[in-house]
Motif scaffolding. Structure first.
Motif, PDB file in Angstrom:
ATOM      1  N   THR A 195       0.909  -1.344   0.406  1.00  0.00           N
ATOM      2  CA  THR A 195       0.093  -0.060  -0.271  1.00  0.00           C
ATOM      3  C   THR A 195       0.891   1.206   0.161  1.00  0.00           C
ATOM      4  O   THR A 195       0.658   2.052  -0.941  1.00  0.00           O
ATOM      5  CB  THR A 195      -1.168  -0.163   0.774  1.00  0.00           C
ATOM      6  N   VAL A 196       1.391   1.126   0.833  1.00  0.00           N
ATOM      7  CA  VAL A 196       2.336   2.715   0.894  1.00  0.00           C
ATOM      8  C   VAL A 196       3.505   2.574  -0.840  1.00  0.00           C
ATOM      9  O   VAL A 196       3.415   3.930  -0.731  1.00  0.00           O
ATOM     10  CB  VAL A 196       3.234   2.615   1.938  1.00  0.00           C
ATOM     11  N   VAL A 201       4.623   5.620  -5.232  1.00  0.00           N
ATOM     12  CA  VAL A 201       4.258   5.741  -7.077  1.00  0.00           C
ATOM     13  C   VAL A 201       2.807   6.536  -7.499  1.00  0.00           C
ATOM     14  O   VAL A 201       3.629   7.392  -8.344  1.00  0.00           O
ATOM     15  CB  VAL A 201       4.286   4.275  -7.578  1.00  0.00           C
ATOM     16  N   HIS A 202       2.182   6.330  -6.998  1.00  0.00           N
ATOM     17  CA  HIS A 202       0.685   6.913  -7.624  1.00  0.00           C
ATOM     18  C   HIS A 202       0.868   8.372  -7.556  1.00  0.00           C
ATOM     19  O   HIS A 202       0.742   9.413  -7.570  1.00  0.00           O
ATOM     20  CB  HIS A 202      -0.161   6.572  -7.110  1.00  0.00           C
ATOM     21  N   PHE A 203       1.835   9.216  -6.044  1.00  0.00           N
ATOM     22  CA  PHE A 203       1.636  10.725  -5.535  1.00  0.00           C
ATOM     23  C   PHE A 203       3.494  10.756  -5.002  1.00  0.00           C
ATOM     24  O   PHE A 203       2.599  11.530  -4.828  1.00  0.00           O
ATOM     25  CB  PHE A 203       0.834  10.669  -4.065  1.00  0.00           C
ATOM     26  N   ILE A 207       4.028  14.400  -2.647  1.00  0.00           N
ATOM     27  CA  ILE A 207       4.770  13.976  -2.248  1.00  0.00           C
ATOM     28  C   ILE A 207       6.652  14.794  -1.964  1.00  0.00           C
ATOM     29  O   ILE A 207       6.434  15.502  -0.177  1.00  0.00           O
ATOM     30  CB  ILE A 207       5.071  12.495  -1.497  1.00  0.00           C
ATOM     31  N   LEU A 208       6.292  14.276  -2.847  1.00  0.00           N
ATOM     32  CA  LEU A 208       7.686  15.697  -2.907  1.00  0.00           C
ATOM     33  C   LEU A 208       7.524  17.437  -2.509  1.00  0.00           C
ATOM     34  O   LEU A 208       8.369  18.096  -2.303  1.00  0.00           O
ATOM     35  CB  LEU A 208       8.538  15.719  -4.616  1.00  0.00           C
ATOM     36  N   LEU A 209       6.156  17.564  -3.208  1.00  0.00           N
ATOM     37  CA  LEU A 209       5.773  18.562  -2.717  1.00  0.00           C
ATOM     38  C   LEU A 209       5.055  19.082  -1.948  1.00  0.00           C
ATOM     39  O   LEU A 209       6.127  20.621  -0.938  1.00  0.00           O
ATOM     40  CB  LEU A 209       4.833  19.716  -3.707  1.00  0.00           C
ATOM     41  N   VAL A 210       5.401  18.339  -0.715  1.00  0.00           N
ATOM     42  CA  VAL A 210       4.440  18.536   0.968  1.00  0.00           C
ATOM     43  C   VAL A 210       6.204  18.705   0.996  1.00  0.00           C
ATOM     44  O   VAL A 210       6.039  19.609   2.175  1.00  0.00           O
ATOM     45  CB  VAL A 210       4.187  17.250   1.478  1.00  0.00           C
ATOM     46  N   PHE A 211       7.149  18.414   0.617  1.00  0.00           N
ATOM     47  CA  PHE A 211       8.529  18.371   1.590  1.00  0.00           C
ATOM     48  C   PHE A 211       9.698  19.716   0.891  1.00  0.00           C
ATOM     49  O   PHE A 211      10.248  20.165   1.557  1.00  0.00           O
ATOM     50  CB  PHE A 211       9.755  17.082   1.788  1.00  0.00           C
ATOM     51  N   ALA A 212       9.448  19.890  -0.238  1.00  0.00           N
ATOM     52  CA  ALA A 212       9.760  21.114  -1.039  1.00  0.00           C
ATOM     53  C   ALA A 212       9.882  21.893  -0.353  1.00  0.00           C
ATOM     54  O   ALA A 212      11.453  22.536  -0.908  1.00  0.00           O
ATOM     55  CB  ALA A 212       9.357  21.641  -1.962  1.00  0.00           C
ATOM     56  N   ARG A 225       7.387  24.241 -10.609  1.00  0.00           N
ATOM     57  CA  ARG A 225       7.459  23.232 -12.196  1.00  0.00           C
ATOM     58  C   ARG A 225       6.303  22.886 -11.450  1.00  0.00           C
ATOM     59  O   ARG A 225       5.187  22.827 -12.928  1.00  0.00           O
ATOM     60  CB  ARG A 225       8.655  22.987 -12.346  1.00  0.00           C
ATOM     61  N   TRP A 226       5.796  22.308 -10.559  1.00  0.00           N
ATOM     62  CA  TRP A 226       4.729  21.020 -10.426  1.00  0.00           C
ATOM     63  C   TRP A 226       3.578  22.015 -10.029  1.00  0.00           C
ATOM     64  O   TRP A 226       2.265  21.591  -9.830  1.00  0.00           O
ATOM     65  CB  TRP A 226       5.087  19.845  -9.806  1.00  0.00           C
ATOM     66  N   GLN A 227       3.675  23.271  -9.099  1.00  0.00           N
ATOM     67  CA  GLN A 227       2.616  23.456  -8.398  1.00  0.00           C
ATOM     68  C   GLN A 227       1.453  24.192  -9.119  1.00  0.00           C
ATOM     69  O   GLN A 227       2.068  25.485 -10.360  1.00  0.00           O
ATOM     70  CB  GLN A 227       3.018  24.729  -7.185  1.00  0.00           C
TER      71      GLN A 227
END
Length: 233
Positions: A195-196, A201-203, A207-212, A225-227
């Motif tokens: 599940t993790v 893989v899907h999100f 996830i990277l944007l949360v830690f950006a 680039r992504w927001q």
């Protein structure tokens, strides 16, 4: 919930250990499970994940051989998806009036949206998503996806799917034994790990944007680039 999982795990472990002495019966069982889990709508009723995780555990214990079981799972997955495709191709929109498909119209609609969004990739991705995997091959048939194209993705994804469901059981068994836990925990721990892994893989972008904000200049470049721009900007 834990007691329910414990009961299911214990029953499956006893059953699989009971048939593991018979090589051909074990092969047939895994083959049929992997066909069943892929059949249009009916696959919703087949608990392939706990069965294959425990099978991996029995392989690690030496009760079952890896390669024959692995190829039985792959072949079953290929045939199961091919059956679903054929059903969808033959019935097209009439499938919405046929039992048991007419009882799952919302799921079929979701499958059509998923297929329209991802195209051929939906066959590969959908195999790993609970619920969606029971309709995507059938939807591909309903939407007349070329069978040759479907078959290539079906075969490749079947190999990956079988490995992803069996190998965690093989790898987890040794570790669980080393910390004094029983084989039945393979189902619980394996389900959590898969599940993790799926969520990562899907999100992964989200996830990277949360830690950006904590990643300095690299994080700011990811945000740029992504927001999505806020309204009014």
């Amino acid at each position: 919930m834990f007691e329910f999982l414990h009961s299911i795990s214990t029953w499956l472990e006893l059953f699989l250990q009971g048939i593991s002495d018979n090589f051909w019966l074990s092969m047939l069982f895994i083959f049929l499970v992997c066909i069943g889990e892929a059949v249009f709508i009916l696959g919703l009723l087949v608990p392939s994940l706990p069965i294959l995780l425990l099978t991996g555990g029995l392989i690690a214990q030496g009760s079952l051989p890896f390669w024959p079981i692995f190829f039985a799972a792959v072949l079953g997955a290929i045939i199961g998806d091919a059956i679903s495709y054929t059903v969808g191709y033959l019935l097209k929109d009439k499938i919405r009036t046929v039992w048991p498909f007419k009882n799952h119209l919302k799921l079929i609609d979701q499958g059509e949206v998923f297929f329209a969004r991802h195209g051929g990739k939906a066959i590969f991705i959908g195999r790993f998503i609970t619920g969606v995997k029971a309709v995507i091959p059938g939807v591909a048939g309903m939407m007349s996806m070329p069978y040759r194209h479907f078959s290539v993705i079906n075969v490749i994804s079947a190999f990956v799917w079988a490995a992803v469901h069996i190998l965690p059981g093989v790898l987890l068994t040794g570790w669980l034994k080393s910390i004094g836990l029983s084989l039945e925990m393979v189902i619980i721990v394996g389900a959590i790990v898969l599940t993790v892994a799926f969520l990562v893989v899907h999100f992964w972008k989200r996830i990277l944007l949360v830690f950006a904000p904590f990643m300095g200049e690299f994080g700011r470049s990811l945000q740029a680039r992504w927001q999505k721009p806020e309204a009014g900007h």
